[in-house]
Write a protein that holds these residues in place. Structure first.
Motif, mmCIF file in Angstrom:
data_model
loop_
_atom_site.group_PDB
_atom_site.id
_atom_site.type_symbol
_atom_site.label_atom_id
_atom_site.label_comp_id
_atom_site.label_asym_id
_atom_site.label_seq_id
_atom_site.Cartn_x
_atom_site.Cartn_y
_atom_site.Cartn_z
ATOM 1 N N GLY A 145 53.249 17.625 33.017
ATOM 2 C CA GLY A 145 54.333 17.681 32.230
ATOM 3 C C GLY A 145 54.995 18.853 32.043
ATOM 4 O O GLY A 145 55.215 19.787 32.740
ATOM 5 N N SER A 146 55.048 19.109 30.720
ATOM 6 C CA SER A 146 55.855 20.388 30.257
ATOM 7 C C SER A 146 54.458 21.574 29.930
ATOM 8 O O SER A 146 55.077 22.559 29.613
ATOM 9 N N ASP A 147 53.421 20.896 30.147
ATOM 10 C CA ASP A 147 52.211 21.915 29.965
ATOM 11 C C ASP A 147 51.716 22.564 31.209
ATOM 12 O O ASP A 147 51.960 21.958 32.271
ATOM 13 N N ILE A 148 51.105 23.773 30.951
ATOM 14 C CA ILE A 148 50.697 24.709 31.963
ATOM 15 C C ILE A 148 49.311 24.820 31.762
ATOM 16 O O ILE A 148 48.810 25.181 30.694
ATOM 17 N N LEU A 149 48.489 24.635 32.995
ATOM 18 C CA LEU A 149 46.963 24.830 32.797
ATOM 19 C C LEU A 149 46.641 25.956 33.878
ATOM 20 O O LEU A 149 47.015 25.894 34.923
ATOM 21 N N VAL A 150 45.845 26.655 33.588
ATOM 22 C CA VAL A 150 45.493 28.009 33.987
ATOM 23 C C VAL A 150 43.817 28.340 34.279
ATOM 24 O O VAL A 150 43.322 27.885 33.125
ATOM 25 N N ASP A 151 43.157 28.687 35.468
ATOM 26 C CA ASP A 151 42.004 29.272 35.453
ATOM 27 C C ASP A 151 42.159 30.495 36.160
ATOM 28 O O ASP A 151 43.015 31.035 36.983
ATOM 29 N N ILE A 152 41.379 31.384 35.523
ATOM 30 C CA ILE A 152 41.286 32.807 35.771
ATOM 31 C C ILE A 152 39.868 33.644 35.751
ATOM 32 O O ILE A 152 39.145 33.144 34.949
ATOM 33 N N HIS A 153 39.696 34.362 36.694
ATOM 34 C CA HIS A 153 38.452 35.292 36.740
ATOM 35 C C HIS A 153 38.769 36.611 36.115
ATOM 36 O O HIS A 153 39.702 37.252 36.639
ATOM 37 N N LEU A 154 37.772 37.107 35.000
ATOM 38 C CA LEU A 154 38.169 38.182 34.450
ATOM 39 C C LEU A 154 36.752 39.070 34.853
ATOM 40 O O LEU A 154 35.543 38.776 34.461
ATOM 41 N N VAL A 155 36.779 40.305 35.454
ATOM 42 C CA VAL A 155 35.914 41.289 35.471
ATOM 43 C C VAL A 155 35.571 42.354 34.576
ATOM 44 O O VAL A 155 36.563 42.851 34.042
ATOM 45 N N VAL A 156 34.548 42.173 33.810
ATOM 46 C CA VAL A 156 34.150 43.031 32.709
ATOM 47 C C VAL A 156 32.928 43.967 33.189
ATOM 48 O O VAL A 156 32.470 43.770 34.297
ATOM 49 N N ILE B 283 51.749 27.177 27.987
ATOM 50 C CA ILE B 283 50.321 27.310 28.507
ATOM 51 C C ILE B 283 49.566 26.456 27.561
ATOM 52 O O ILE B 283 49.626 26.903 26.257
ATOM 53 N N ARG B 284 49.027 25.403 28.043
ATOM 54 C CA ARG B 284 48.099 24.706 26.912
ATOM 55 C C ARG B 284 46.612 24.823 27.157
ATOM 56 O O ARG B 284 45.852 25.147 26.179
ATOM 57 N N ASP B 285 46.082 25.005 28.162
ATOM 58 C CA ASP B 285 44.629 25.180 28.528
ATOM 59 C C ASP B 285 44.328 26.459 29.480
ATOM 60 O O ASP B 285 45.165 26.579 30.533
ATOM 61 N N ILE B 286 43.509 27.409 29.117
ATOM 62 C CA ILE B 286 43.128 28.557 30.087
ATOM 63 C C ILE B 286 41.833 28.501 30.122
ATOM 64 O O ILE B 286 40.982 28.564 29.158
ATOM 65 N N ASN B 287 41.127 28.068 31.293
ATOM 66 C CA ASN B 287 39.688 28.407 31.597
ATOM 67 C C ASN B 287 39.452 29.665 32.216
ATOM 68 O O ASN B 287 39.940 30.046 33.402
ATOM 69 N N PHE B 288 38.778 30.605 31.554
ATOM 70 C CA PHE B 288 38.437 31.893 31.928
ATOM 71 C C PHE B 288 36.959 31.959 32.338
ATOM 72 O O PHE B 288 36.234 31.410 31.563
ATOM 73 N N HIS B 289 36.828 32.590 33.512
ATOM 74 C CA HIS B 289 35.505 32.784 34.088
ATOM 75 C C HIS B 289 35.116 34.364 33.866
ATOM 76 O O HIS B 289 35.749 35.130 34.537
ATOM 77 N N ILE B 290 34.025 34.702 33.117
ATOM 78 C CA ILE B 290 33.642 36.090 32.942
ATOM 79 C C ILE B 290 32.812 36.738 34.141
ATOM 80 O O ILE B 290 31.533 36.086 34.237
ATOM 81 N N ASP B 291 33.363 37.636 34.968
ATOM 82 C CA ASP B 291 32.471 38.030 36.051
ATOM 83 C C ASP B 291 31.937 39.466 35.437
ATOM 84 O O ASP B 291 32.834 40.476 35.168
#
Length: 380
Positions: free
Chosen positions: A248-259, A286-294
């Protein structure tokens, strides 16, 4: 789902219903005027424009039904919400417009190339067309404003459908005026142009909906913006695997972050929360952001595999190879990097009768994937 989010959905549905009902009443009145006027005063273009207005009535009904469904909150069967019903409704509306436009275009093209005598329209056709232009332009602006306010692609699409009705009425004006001036064929040509406009709008609706239903991601420009925002957040060393889709009007995002590998789990999570906050400020939809910490970039180098020994196996192996630790309170910190495991052994008290670090690592060499062992103990 929070009460605030459900309250927002209810408010959006109320506003969408109000503007849609107003538009539906206007479309019905204009449709009746144009169809009757077209038949009585010999304007096929005005009659086709009336059919166009009735397609607006149908689209308004679809909008009301779909908005009711799409503004429901998430449930066990639809954990991400029901916004895709809005996309489906837009696609159905677009497909219907394509069919109507094609049928009307063919009918009027046949009239144009046949030997049928074309009659000039009467002057009331011009009056009805002018009323239609004014009414549809007003409802277009009103509907678009509401659609943008509640972030509804379906309401905005319905607004542009109204704008095409206003434009088609302009075509009626031109065609009827030309036919009254002696160019009788202009009315039929105007009807074909209107039909093509209807089909073109339907195609745009359908194509955009199909793109969303097959999970087409954000534009490359938006992706670059989000990556730059994430990479510029304190604590982030690298960014990869950014994926997106719309609902719909919402945006869903997945992202990997290196720390950094040595920071705690909670600090890594806090870094991710800061990225989330900054990305939402960049794209408010943006409604949901799933971040993966690497701890490392698994797209380069040697990725760490799940075959490496886990904490339980390492602890048992350590007890077997270094039995002196049984009497010493301690805890472990493990780092999995470059497909190897690095062991840090923290003693909770100073111990003299314990093998040196080199001896402990020598005893642990039989552990698969072991890269290093470090021993830390407090000073006396």
């Amino acid at each position: 789902m929070s009460a605030t989010h459900q309250s927002r959905l209810d408010r959006e549905f109320t506003e969408a219903s109000k503007v849609t009902v107003i538009g539906m009443i206007l479309d019905a009145v204009l449709g009746i005027l144009k169809c009757i006027g077209g038949l009585l005063f010999h304007s096929q273009a005005l009659f086709v424009d009336g059919v166009h207005s009735f397609t607006d009535v149908l689209s308004d009904l679809v909008v009301l039904i779909v908005m009711k469904l799409s503004r429901q909150g998430p449930d066990s069967n639809h954990p991400y919400g029901h916004q895709r019903f809005e996309t489906l409704g837009t696609m159905i509306l677009g497909s219907f417009l394509i069919a109507i436009g094609g049928a009307l275009a063919w009918d009027n093209l046949w009239r144009l190339i046949s030997t049928e005598t074309l009659t000039a329209p009467g002057w009331p056709v011009l009056v009805v067309a002018l009323v239609s232009v004014a009414g549809k332009e007003w409802i277009f602006r009103y509907t678009r404003r509401v659609g943008e306010k509640i972030r509804s692609d379906l309401i905005v699409a319905n607004a542009w459908h109204s704008r095409t009705d206003a434009l088609s009425s302009v075509v009626v004006l031109v065609g009827a005026a030309g036919a009254m001036a002696g160019f009788h064929w202009l009315d039929a040509v105007a009807a074909i142009v209107i039909a093509v406009i209807i089909a073109h709008v339907g195609w745009n609706f359908t194509w955009s909906s199909v793109r969303e239903l097959v999970d087409t991601g954000l534009s490359q420009e938006d992706i670059r913006r989000l990556k730059a925002v994430a990479a510029g957040t304190e604590g982030v060393r690298d960014v990869h695997d950014l994926r997106s889709r719309r609902m719909g009007s919402d945006i869903l995002v997945d992202i990997h972050l290196v720390v950094k590998a040595e920071i705690s789990v909670s600090e890594g999570h806090q870094v991710g929360m800061q990225v989330l906050r900054r990305m939402r400020a960049t794209l408010p939809n943006i409604r949901d952001i799933n971040f993966h910490i690497d701890a490392e970039n698994d797209q380069s180098g040697t990725p760490t595999t799940p075959e490496l020994p886990g904490r339980g196996e390492i602890r048992n192996y350590l007890r077997t190879q270094v039995p002196e630790l049984e009497a010493v309170p301690h805890h472990l910190r493990l780092h999995y990097l470059n497909n190897e495991v690095h062991v840090e052994l923290f003693l909770d008290q100073a111990v003299v009768a314990l093998p040196a670090t080199g001896e402990i690592q020598s005893r642990m060499d039989g552990l698969p994937g072991l890269a290093s062992v470090k021993v830390w103990q407090p000073r006396d």
